[in-house]
Design a protein around this motif. Sequence first.
Motif, short mmCIF file in Angstrom:
data_model
loop_
_atom_site.label_atom_id
_atom_site.label_comp_id
_atom_site.label_asym_id
_atom_site.label_seq_id
_atom_site.Cartn_x
_atom_site.Cartn_y
_atom_site.Cartn_z
N ALA A 1 0.34 5.15 1.49
CA ALA A 1 -0.58 5.76 2.46
C ALA A 1 -0.24 7.24 2.69
N PRO A 2 -0.50 8.08 1.69
CA PRO A 2 -0.13 9.49 1.85
C PRO A 2 -1.04 10.24 2.82
N SER A 3 -0.46 11.24 3.48
CA SER A 3 -1.27 12.17 4.27
C SER A 3 -1.52 13.39 3.38
N LEU B 1 9.86 6.91 8.81
CA LEU B 1 8.89 6.21 9.65
C LEU B 1 9.48 4.99 10.35
N TYR C 1 -2.00 8.54 14.76
CA TYR C 1 -1.57 7.87 13.53
C TYR C 1 -1.17 6.41 13.80
N ARG D 1 7.83 1.98 2.72
CA ARG D 1 7.58 3.40 2.99
C ARG D 1 8.90 4.06 3.37
N ARG E 1 0.83 -1.21 0.00
CA ARG E 1 0.00 0.00 0.00
C ARG E 1 0.86 1.25 0.00
N GLU F 1 -4.57 9.06 4.29
CA GLU F 1 -4.47 9.19 5.75
C GLU F 1 -4.92 10.60 6.18
N VAL G 1 -2.97 3.44 11.61
CA VAL G 1 -2.19 2.73 10.61
C VAL G 1 -2.19 1.21 10.90
N1 GLU Z 1 0.72 8.84 6.11
C1 GLU Z 1 2.11 8.68 6.45
C2 GLU Z 1 2.91 9.77 5.82
O1 GLU Z 1 2.51 10.32 4.81
C3 GLU Z 1 2.68 7.38 5.95
C4 GLU Z 1 2.14 6.23 6.66
C5 GLU Z 1 2.75 4.90 6.33
O2 GLU Z 1 3.20 4.67 5.19
O3 GLU Z 1 2.75 4.07 7.22
O4 GLU Z 1 3.98 10.08 6.31
#
Ligand code: GLU
Length: 299
Positions: free
Chosen positions: A11-13, A201, A179, A197, A9, A45, A183
């Motif tokens: 998962a952009p904010s 993170l 978050y 990712r 996946r 997100e 997540v």
């Molecule tokens: N939404 C998070 C971000 O943009 C990424 C989350 C993830 O990939 O776990 O930094």
Amino acid sequence: MSDRHYRGRFAPSPTGPLHFGSLLAAVGSFLDARAHDGEWLVRMEDLDPPREVPGAADDILHTLEAFGLHWDGEVLYQSHRHAAYQAALEQLEASGATYPCACTRREIQAHAGLTGSPSIYPGTCREGLPAGRAARSVRLRVPDTDIHFDDRLQGRCVTALARQSGDFILRRADGLYAYQLAVVVDDAAQDITDIVRGADLLDCTAQQIALQQVLGYPTPRYLHLPVVVNAQGSKLGKQIRSPKVDTTHAVTTLCAVLEALGQSLPEGAGESTLEDFWSLATTAWQAERIPPTRTVPER
Ligand code: GLU
């Protein structure tokens, strides 16, 4: 890899448009999924309205499409998932894994001033709220044992959460879900087997694994990609006003992303159509060629 069918996946904010750094994370997760014949989902997100920019979610999706990054299924929006986060929180509360916390940020900082560790919660409310104080947030009791995992790129990671973060927040004082909780709940609900990712993170992964363990969820495999930094060493993003990635010469930009990811450019990739580019890049994808570093310079 394992028998579970690969599901990855992105998962952009929606805190701003897609820039070169977030495009790299999208491309890395996409190619790794496609090279494993896997699915690739997109999760928006949008959990933290004060940090969001109106229109950014749609803008990100249009940009992904313009690069030919086609996702499987429907986009999942975290703003529609509050009931699931609440259910997980109640499960944790019922098992005694959480506690209400009355501390303000200022109090925690004042305590940190004495100990010199600003981001570590000292455990003030762990054994109960101090007399006369009301709950503001909810925290997870972190285990005393180390959390370890083998990142496919960054190698073995060991974190002593009790010393490195302390009990962390699952529901914030403003009522928003953290978050880390969202997540973990969503990765499990979407049956994600592989998380690819940015290495920014990496430090929250141990918190997420601790949560997976108390919730009884499987732990996915992790691959943390190097984060793109500018000449001053700052991560690209909203803070340094990184520009939106240009979609007019999509294939040229994607070749620069592949280079940053240490991939050898497939022959003819630079002159191909988007569709051909993805099929060449998927065949040529070698995750082990990605620089095993936390950062790579901007191209
Ligand atoms: N939404 C998070 C971000 O943009 C990424 C989350 C993830 O990939 O776990 O930094």
